[in-house]
Motif scaffolding. Structure first.
Motif, PDB file in Angstrom:
ATOM      1  N   ILE A  48       0.832  -1.204   0.000  1.00 10.18           N
ATOM      2  CA  ILE A  48       0.000   0.000   0.000  1.00 10.18           C
ATOM      3  C   ILE A  48       0.869   1.259   0.000  1.00 10.18           C
ATOM      4  O   ILE A  48       0.525   2.276  -0.607  1.00 10.18           O
ATOM      5  N   ILE A  49       2.013   1.207   0.687  1.00  7.32           N
ATOM      6  CA  ILE A  49       2.873   2.387   0.789  1.00  7.32           C
ATOM      7  C   ILE A  49       3.357   2.855  -0.587  1.00  7.32           C
ATOM      8  O   ILE A  49       3.169   4.030  -0.953  1.00  7.32           O
ATOM      9  N   PRO A  50       3.992   1.979  -1.407  1.00  7.38           N
ATOM     10  CA  PRO A  50       4.403   2.443  -2.739  1.00  7.38           C
ATOM     11  C   PRO A  50       3.230   2.837  -3.627  1.00  7.38           C
ATOM     12  O   PRO A  50       3.363   3.739  -4.457  1.00  7.38           O
ATOM     13  N   ILE A  51       2.083   2.201  -3.446  1.00 11.97           N
ATOM     14  CA  ILE A  51       0.902   2.568  -4.240  1.00 11.97           C
ATOM     15  C   ILE A  51       0.447   3.983  -3.888  1.00 11.97           C
ATOM     16  O   ILE A  51       0.095   4.783  -4.763  1.00 11.97           O
ATOM     17  N   ILE A  52       0.465   4.315  -2.601  1.00 15.01           N
ATOM     18  CA  ILE A  52       0.097   5.673  -2.174  1.00 15.01           C
ATOM     19  C   ILE A  52       1.098   6.687  -2.721  1.00 15.01           C
ATOM     20  O   ILE A  52       0.718   7.774  -3.177  1.00 15.01           O
ATOM     21  N   LEU A  53       2.383   6.346  -2.688  1.00 14.56           N
ATOM     22  CA  LEU A  53       3.395   7.240  -3.238  1.00 14.56           C
ATOM     23  C   LEU A  53       3.186   7.453  -4.736  1.00 14.56           C
ATOM     24  O   LEU A  53       3.330   8.577  -5.247  1.00 14.56           O
ATOM     25  N   LEU A  54       2.826   6.388  -5.439  1.00 10.98           N
ATOM     26  CA  LEU A  54       2.533   6.516  -6.866  1.00 10.98           C
ATOM     27  C   LEU A  54       1.307   7.396  -7.103  1.00 10.98           C
ATOM     28  O   LEU A  54       1.254   8.146  -8.083  1.00 10.98           O
ATOM     29  N   LEU A  55       0.339   7.314  -6.199  1.00 10.82           N
ATOM     30  CA  LEU A  55      -0.847   8.165  -6.321  1.00 10.82           C
ATOM     31  C   LEU A  55      -0.476   9.641  -6.202  1.00 10.82           C
ATOM     32  O   LEU A  55      -0.938  10.479  -6.997  1.00 10.82           O
ATOM     33  N   PHE A  56       0.357   9.967  -5.207  1.00  9.88           N
ATOM     34  CA  PHE A  56       0.784  11.359  -5.035  1.00  9.88           C
ATOM     35  C   PHE A  56       1.575  11.843  -6.255  1.00  9.88           C
ATOM     36  O   PHE A  56       1.384  12.972  -6.724  1.00  9.88           O
ATOM     37  N   LEU A  57       2.466  10.977  -6.772  1.00  9.81           N
ATOM     38  CA  LEU A  57       3.230  11.335  -7.966  1.00  9.81           C
ATOM     39  C   LEU A  57       2.300  11.547  -9.153  1.00  9.81           C
ATOM     40  O   LEU A  57       2.485  12.492  -9.939  1.00  9.81           O
ATOM     41  N   CYS A  58       1.315  10.686  -9.280  1.00  7.93           N
ATOM     42  CA  CYS A  58       0.351  10.778 -10.373  1.00  7.93           C
ATOM     43  C   CYS A  58      -0.417  12.101 -10.305  1.00  7.93           C
ATOM     44  O   CYS A  58      -0.578  12.799 -11.321  1.00  7.93           O
ATOM     45  N   ILE A  59      -0.885  12.458  -9.127  1.00  3.78           N
ATOM     46  CA  ILE A  59      -1.640  13.705  -8.959  1.00  3.78           C
ATOM     47  C   ILE A  59      -0.760  14.906  -9.285  1.00  3.78           C
ATOM     48  O   ILE A  59      -1.201  15.864  -9.941  1.00  3.78           O
ATOM     49  N   TYR A  60       0.494  14.869  -8.833  1.00  9.00           N
ATOM     50  CA  TYR A  60       1.420  15.975  -9.109  1.00  9.00           C
ATOM     51  C   TYR A  60       1.633  16.138 -10.610  1.00  9.00           C
ATOM     52  O   TYR A  60       1.572  17.258 -11.147  1.00  9.00           O
ATOM     53  N   VAL A  61       1.904  15.025 -11.313  1.00 10.35           N
ATOM     54  CA  VAL A  61       2.156  15.094 -12.748  1.00 10.35           C
ATOM     55  C   VAL A  61       0.914  15.587 -13.482  1.00 10.35           C
ATOM     56  O   VAL A  61       1.008  16.394 -14.422  1.00 10.35           O
ATOM     57  N   ILE A  62      -0.265  15.113 -13.068  1.00  8.32           N
ATOM     58  CA  ILE A  62      -1.503  15.552 -13.711  1.00  8.32           C
ATOM     59  C   ILE A  62      -1.680  17.062 -13.571  1.00  8.32           C
ATOM     60  O   ILE A  62      -1.977  17.768 -14.547  1.00  8.32           O
ATOM     61  N   PHE A  63      -1.490  17.569 -12.371  1.00  6.56           N
ATOM     62  CA  PHE A  63      -1.667  19.001 -12.133  1.00  6.56           C
ATOM     63  C   PHE A  63      -0.620  19.814 -12.906  1.00  6.56           C
ATOM     64  O   PHE A  63      -0.954  20.809 -13.574  1.00  6.56           O
ATOM     65  N   GLU A  64       0.644  19.373 -12.844  1.00  5.03           N
ATOM     66  CA  GLU A  64       1.727  20.102 -13.500  1.00  5.03           C
ATOM     67  C   GLU A  64       1.558  20.106 -15.013  1.00  5.03           C
ATOM     68  O   GLU A  64       1.719  21.141 -15.677  1.00  5.03           O
ATOM     69  N   ARG A  65       1.198  18.950 -15.599  1.00  2.00           N
ATOM     70  CA  ARG A  65       1.039  18.871 -17.045  1.00  2.00           C
ATOM     71  C   ARG A  65      -0.190  19.650 -17.512  1.00  2.00           C
ATOM     72  O   ARG A  65      -0.174  20.266 -18.582  1.00  2.00           O
ATOM     73  N   TYR A  66      -1.249  19.612 -16.727  1.00  2.00           N
ATOM     74  CA  TYR A  66      -2.464  20.338 -17.124  1.00  2.00           C
ATOM     75  C   TYR A  66      -2.183  21.835 -17.209  1.00  2.00           C
ATOM     76  O   TYR A  66      -2.554  22.496 -18.192  1.00  2.00           O
ATOM     77  N   MET A  67      -1.530  22.374 -16.187  1.00  2.00           N
ATOM     78  CA  MET A  67      -1.226  23.804 -16.181  1.00  2.00           C
ATOM     79  C   MET A  67      -0.289  24.164 -17.330  1.00  2.00           C
ATOM     80  O   MET A  67      -0.470  25.191 -17.998  1.00  2.00           O
ATOM     81  N   SER A  68       0.720  23.327 -17.570  1.00  4.18           N
ATOM     82  CA  SER A  68       1.694  23.609 -18.618  1.00  4.18           C
ATOM     83  C   SER A  68       1.069  23.522 -20.010  1.00  4.18           C
ATOM     84  O   SER A  68       1.275  24.412 -20.851  1.00  4.18           O
ATOM     85  N   ILE A  69       0.301  22.460 -20.258  1.00  7.50           N
ATOM     86  CA  ILE A  69      -0.308  22.279 -21.580  1.00  7.50           C
ATOM     87  C   ILE A  69      -1.336  23.370 -21.860  1.00  7.50           C
ATOM     88  O   ILE A  69      -1.416  23.896 -22.979  1.00  7.50           O
ATOM     89  N   LYS A  70      -2.121  23.730 -20.863  1.00  6.53           N
ATOM     90  CA  LYS A  70      -3.103  24.802 -21.050  1.00  6.53           C
ATOM     91  C   LYS A  70      -2.417  26.113 -21.404  1.00  6.53           C
ATOM     92  O   LYS A  70      -2.915  26.889 -22.235  1.00  6.53           O
ATOM     93  N   LYS A  71      -1.281  26.383 -20.774  1.00  5.99           N
ATOM     94  CA  LYS A  71      -0.554  27.621 -21.058  1.00  5.99           C
ATOM     95  C   LYS A  71       0.050  27.598 -22.459  1.00  5.99           C
ATOM     96  O   LYS A  71      -0.046  28.578 -23.215  1.00  5.99           O
ATOM     97  N   LEU A  72       0.683  26.476 -22.820  1.00  9.39           N
ATOM     98  CA  LEU A  72       1.345  26.386 -24.111  1.00  9.39           C
ATOM     99  C   LEU A  72       0.365  26.380 -25.280  1.00  9.39           C
ATOM    100  O   LEU A  72       0.667  26.882 -26.362  1.00  9.39           O
ATOM    101  N   THR A  73      -0.809  25.779 -25.094  1.00  6.40           N
ATOM    102  CA  THR A  73      -1.780  25.650 -26.184  1.00  6.40           C
ATOM    103  C   THR A  73      -2.801  26.777 -26.220  1.00  6.40           C
ATOM    104  O   THR A  73      -3.764  26.710 -26.991  1.00  6.40           O
ATOM    105  N   LYS A  74      -2.600  27.794 -25.412  1.00  2.77           N
ATOM    106  CA  LYS A  74      -3.521  28.927 -25.403  1.00  2.77           C
ATOM    107  C   LYS A  74      -3.570  29.561 -26.789  1.00  2.77           C
ATOM    108  O   LYS A  74      -2.546  29.766 -27.432  1.00  2.77           O
ATOM    109  N   GLN A  75      -4.779  29.866 -27.254  1.00  5.95           N
ATOM    110  CA  GLN A  75      -4.960  30.393 -28.594  1.00  5.95           C
ATOM    111  C   GLN A  75      -5.479  31.830 -28.551  1.00  5.95           C
ATOM    112  O   GLN A  75      -6.383  32.154 -27.778  1.00  5.95           O
TER     113      GLN A  75
END
Length: 239
Positions: A48-75
């Motif tokens: 469960i411990i590594p799975i929880i760590l993967l969840l936190f990493l997943c959430i971080y990457v999702i948030f970081e990529r969403y903000m970055s992609i939205k900024k770069l693809t702004k029209q």
């Protein structure tokens, strides 16, 4: 009298069943109230411990990529119109400034083409295509982590469940105590590991493909804009 006795017995059985059901409900509520979600989750074992760590990493990457992609693809819906006006007035530098004012991938790609005005059209197209490839790579940064998480998390969950089942049967073989409570009680705890791993995997898998769809839509839009800017450059007033 036989009928009366039968009714009395039926009523007694009904009361007994009702009391038992009430006791079971009370016990179940008590158990539910006495254990928190964190405690319940931690019953899944060491995996469960590594799975929880993967969840936190997943959430971080999702948030970081969403903000970055939205900024770069702004029209900017008026960008091409403004570029056309500047080129018709012979102000190439002003057109390039318009491209870079928003710091978007679209602006960078169009500016790379405008900087080659006066060169052959094939060269301008090649430069814009290469710049677009570089910008797409920037958008895809860290998306590989989501793909990795979507594959690893379910596997870790299954490994945790298998290890738990092995432990259960090892205990049975040592103690010789085989009963349904031992098996079901230990097994449900180990299945928590599989469930958690699958949930994290689904989140990572879904995010990975959503971001790729966003990038694909943007790439199609950029190709359309590239063709349009080439047409603008080729206009007699744009040279």
């Amino acid at each position: 009298m036989p009928i009366l006795n039968f009714l009395l017995q039926t009523a007694t059985v009904t009361d007994t069943l009702a009391t038992a059901a009430s006791t079971a409900d009370t016990t179940e509520v008590g158990i539910t109230e006495n254990i928190s979600y964190i405690e319940f989750l931690m019953k899944g074992g060491a995996m469960i411990i590594p799975i929880i760590l993967l969840l936190f990493l997943c959430i971080y990457v999702i948030f970081e990529r969403y903000m970055s992609i939205k900024k770069l693809t702004k029209q900017d819906p008026y960008l091409l119109r403004d570029i056309r006006q500047q080129l018709q007035n012979g102000k190439v530098e002003n057109a390039m400034i318009l491209c870079t004012r928003e710091h978007t991938s679209t602006g960078v790609i169009l500016a790379s083409g405008l900087s080659r005005i006066g060169r052959p059209i094939g060269e301008i197209e090649a430069v814009m295509d290469k710049t677009a490839t570089i910008e797409i790579v920037k958008m895809e940064k860290n998306l590989g982590y989501l793909g990795l998480i979507s594959g690893i998390a379910p596997i870790l969950g299954f490994v945790g469940t298998i290890l738990g089942v092995i432990k259960i049967f090892h205990t049975i073989s040592v103690t010789g105590n085989l009963n349904i409570q031992t098996i079901s009680g230990g097994l449900y705890e180990k299945m928590i590991s599989s469930g958690a791993g699958l949930i994290v995997g689904v989140i990572g898998y879904s995010a990975y493909h959503v971001f790729n769809m966003m990038i694909d839509r943007y790439l199609a839009k950029v190709q359309e804009q590239t063709l349009e800017i080439i047409n603008i450059i080729q206009e007699p007033d744009g040279n």
